[in-house]
Design a protein around this motif. Structure first.
Motif, short mmCIF file in Angstrom:
data_model
loop_
_atom_site.label_atom_id
_atom_site.label_comp_id
_atom_site.label_asym_id
_atom_site.label_seq_id
_atom_site.Cartn_x
_atom_site.Cartn_y
_atom_site.Cartn_z
N UNK A 189 -16.65 -8.33 3.12
CA UNK A 189 -17.73 -8.47 2.16
C UNK A 189 -17.90 -7.13 1.43
N UNK A 190 -17.92 -7.18 0.10
CA UNK A 190 -18.07 -5.95 -0.68
C UNK A 190 -19.26 -6.07 -1.62
N UNK A 191 -19.83 -4.91 -1.96
CA UNK A 191 -20.88 -4.81 -2.98
C UNK A 191 -20.23 -4.08 -4.15
N UNK A 192 -20.17 -4.75 -5.30
CA UNK A 192 -19.38 -4.27 -6.42
C UNK A 192 -20.27 -3.95 -7.62
N UNK A 193 -20.02 -2.78 -8.22
CA UNK A 193 -20.74 -2.38 -9.44
C UNK A 193 -19.70 -1.93 -10.48
N UNK A 194 -19.81 -2.45 -11.70
CA UNK A 194 -18.85 -2.17 -12.75
C UNK A 194 -19.17 -0.86 -13.46
N UNK A 195 -18.14 -0.15 -13.89
CA UNK A 195 -18.32 1.02 -14.76
C UNK A 195 -17.07 1.22 -15.59
N UNK A 196 -17.21 1.97 -16.68
CA UNK A 196 -16.08 2.20 -17.57
C UNK A 196 -15.78 3.69 -17.69
N UNK A 197 -14.55 3.99 -18.14
CA UNK A 197 -14.19 5.38 -18.37
C UNK A 197 -13.18 5.89 -17.36
N UNK A 198 -13.00 7.19 -17.37
CA UNK A 198 -12.03 7.81 -16.48
C UNK A 198 -12.54 7.75 -15.04
N UNK A 199 -11.62 7.84 -14.11
CA UNK A 199 -11.99 7.93 -12.69
C UNK A 199 -11.43 9.23 -12.14
N UNK A 200 -12.31 10.15 -11.83
CA UNK A 200 -11.92 11.39 -11.18
C UNK A 200 -12.90 11.67 -10.05
N UNK A 201 -12.73 12.78 -9.39
CA UNK A 201 -13.59 13.08 -8.24
C UNK A 201 -15.08 13.04 -8.62
N UNK A 202 -15.42 13.62 -9.77
CA UNK A 202 -16.82 13.69 -10.18
C UNK A 202 -17.38 12.31 -10.51
N UNK A 203 -16.63 11.53 -11.30
CA UNK A 203 -17.15 10.22 -11.71
C UNK A 203 -17.27 9.27 -10.52
N UNK A 204 -16.35 9.37 -9.58
CA UNK A 204 -16.41 8.49 -8.40
C UNK A 204 -17.62 8.83 -7.54
N UNK A 220 0.83 -1.21 0.00
CA UNK A 220 0.00 0.00 0.00
C UNK A 220 0.86 1.26 0.00
N UNK A 221 0.41 2.26 -0.72
CA UNK A 221 1.08 3.54 -0.74
C UNK A 221 0.04 4.64 -0.58
N UNK A 222 0.21 5.50 0.42
CA UNK A 222 -0.71 6.61 0.66
C UNK A 222 -0.28 7.81 -0.17
N UNK A 223 -1.23 8.44 -0.84
CA UNK A 223 -0.94 9.58 -1.71
C UNK A 223 -1.89 10.72 -1.37
N UNK A 224 -1.42 11.94 -1.58
CA UNK A 224 -2.26 13.11 -1.31
C UNK A 224 -1.89 14.23 -2.28
N UNK A 225 -2.00 13.96 -3.58
CA UNK A 225 -1.73 14.97 -4.59
C UNK A 225 -2.94 15.89 -4.74
N UNK A 226 -2.76 16.97 -5.49
CA UNK A 226 -3.83 17.95 -5.65
C UNK A 226 -5.04 17.34 -6.33
N UNK A 227 -4.79 16.51 -7.36
CA UNK A 227 -5.87 15.86 -8.09
C UNK A 227 -5.82 14.35 -7.90
N UNK A 228 -6.97 13.73 -7.92
CA UNK A 228 -7.06 12.28 -7.74
C UNK A 228 -6.24 11.54 -8.79
#
Length: 266
Positions: A206-221, A119-127
C-alpha cells in the motif's frame, strides 16, 4: 516494496519528444524488399538515424554530467521507434482513497499487487547520474539485450527507491532503479545479459502517492517527502527511511511528471 528518479541541464528529452525524433524515416527504411540499391539506401538512412539520435542523447547527457556511450545507439533507436504512448503499459493498482482539499488532490492511497521487477542498484556521486545511468542499463535490457532477444515494451512509471536517515533530513547515495515487467512476462521474465540487473519479486504494498513536476534531485526529493508527510493523517504508519520516486517521463527531462510514494509498513 522491495529493492527501488537530478539537476536538469539545458537540454531535455521526454518519452513524448522521442515520438518526433523517429519521424524522418519513410516506410522503405523499415520494409525495404527492392533492389540492392534500395537496401543500401535504407541501411544508410538507418545508420544516419542512429547517429542523430545518439548525438542528441549525448548532448542531453552532458548537461547532467552523464556520458552516453556509443553502444547505446541501438537501444536508443529501438526505444524511439517503439515509443507509442498508446502501447505503454501502466503498472496496475487498486485505488483505495483520494484525499482532496478545496478541489486540489493532496494524495492517493493505492494498493499495488505482488509483481516482478528488473532492478539495478546505483551509487553515483549525484542522484541524477544514478538514475540516468541506471535507466540506460534498463534500456539495454528492454531493447533485446535479454534471453528472449525481444523488445520487451515500456511500462510506466519507472521507479527509483531512495533512502534517507531516520530523521528524514538527508538522502543516502545508494538508490535502486526498477522496471516493472509487462503482464505477459510476469510468470517467466527474460534473463538480463547484464549481471548488474536483478529480477526481484516485490510483495503487495500500500502506497500514499503525491504528484509533482520538474527535476528530481536530492533537494526536490527531500522537499516532496516533507510536503507529503505534512498532509498525511498518520505518517507514522509509513516507513520513515525508504521512499519511491515514480517517473512517468524520461529521467533526463527537465519538466518531468513524477510522484513521491510513501510505503505503508507491512
Amino acid at each position: 516494496m522491495g529493492g527501488a528518479g537530478g539537476a536538469g541541464g539545458p537540454a531535455a528529452i521526454t518519452l513524448e519528444e522521442l515520438d518526433g525524433l523517429a519521424e524522418e524515416s519513410p516506410d522503405s527504411a523499415y520494409h525495404s524488399h527492392g533492389s540492392s540499391l534500395e537496401e543500401e539506401a535504407a541501411e544508410r538512412m538507418d545508420d544516419e538515424e542512429q547517429e542523430r539520435l545518439l548525438n542528441y542523447w549525448q548532448s542531453v547527457g552532458r548537461g547532467h554530467q552523464v556520458d552516453v556511450p556509443r553502444d547505446m545507439a541501438e537501444p536508443i533507436q529501438q526505444l524511439t521507434r517503439n515509443n507509442n504512448p498508446q502501447e505503454r503499459q501502466s503498472i496496475p493498482f487498486t485505488l483505495i482513497q483520494r484525499k482532496e482539499k478545496l478541489g486540489d488532490l493532496l494524495y492517493e492511497k493505492r494498493q499495488y499487487g505482488k509483481a516482478k521487477w528488473a532492478c539495478i542498484k546505483m551509487k553515483e556521486k549525484q542522484y541524477e547520474q544514478s538514475i540516468c545511468l541506471g535507466f540506460m542499463k534498463l534500456m539495454r535490457y528492454i531493447c533485446e539485450q535479454n534471453s528472449s532477444g525481444l523488445y520487451l515494451g515500456i511500462t510506466v512509471p519507472i521507479v527509483t527507491i531512495v533512502h534517507t536517515d531516520e530523521a528524514q533530513s538527508a538522502m543516502r547515495q545508494a538508490v535502486t532503479v526498477a522496471y516493472y515487467l509487462p503482464e505477459v512476462l510476469q510468470d517467466e521474465p527474460p534473463h538480463p545479459f547484464d549481471s548488474d540487473i536483478i529480477i526481484e519479486e516485490w510483495p503487495a504494498t500500500i502506497v500514499y502517492s503525491r504528484s509533482f513536476r520538474g527535476i528530481t534531485n536530492e533537494d526536490s526529493i527531500m522537499r516532496e517527502i516533507s510536503l507529503l508527510a505534512a498532509v498525511l493523517e498518520s505518517p507514522e504508519l509509513c516507513l520513515r527511511d525508504t521512499f519511491i520516486i515514480a517517473g512517468y517521463t524520461n529521467p533526463a527531462a527537465a519538466n518531468r511528471h513524477n510522484e513521491i510514494w510513501f510505503l505503508q509498513r507491512p
